[in-house]
Design a protein around this motif. Structure first.
Motif: not given
Length: 65
Positions: A46-65
């Motif tokens: 669950k920690v891994r899943e949440r970290n991956e989701a948060w990392d993806a959201e960070d990338e989206r927020w920063e315009g990397k995806h």
């Protein structure tokens, strides 16, 4: 037991096992509480899943995806 009377479970990071309130390591060494031993066993996944989701959201927020 917790004040609600239900047993709570934790994942111990030091021992890599499920622990109950009756026999658990210090808070800095555990994840939880969880309602069942099965949920506690899945804590790291669950920690891994949440970290991956948060990392993806960070990338989206920063315009990397």
């Amino acid at each position: 037991m917790s004040s609600s009377g239900a047993e709570r479970y934790y994942w111990c990071l030091s021992h890599q096992r499920v622990e109950s309130e009756a026999d658990m390591c210090p808070g800095r060494d555990r994840l939880g509480p969880y309602d069942s031993a099965a949920e506690a066993e899945q804590a790291l996944a669950k920690v891994r899943e949440r970290n991956e989701a948060w990392d993806a959201e960070d990338e989206r927020w920063e315009g990397k995806h």
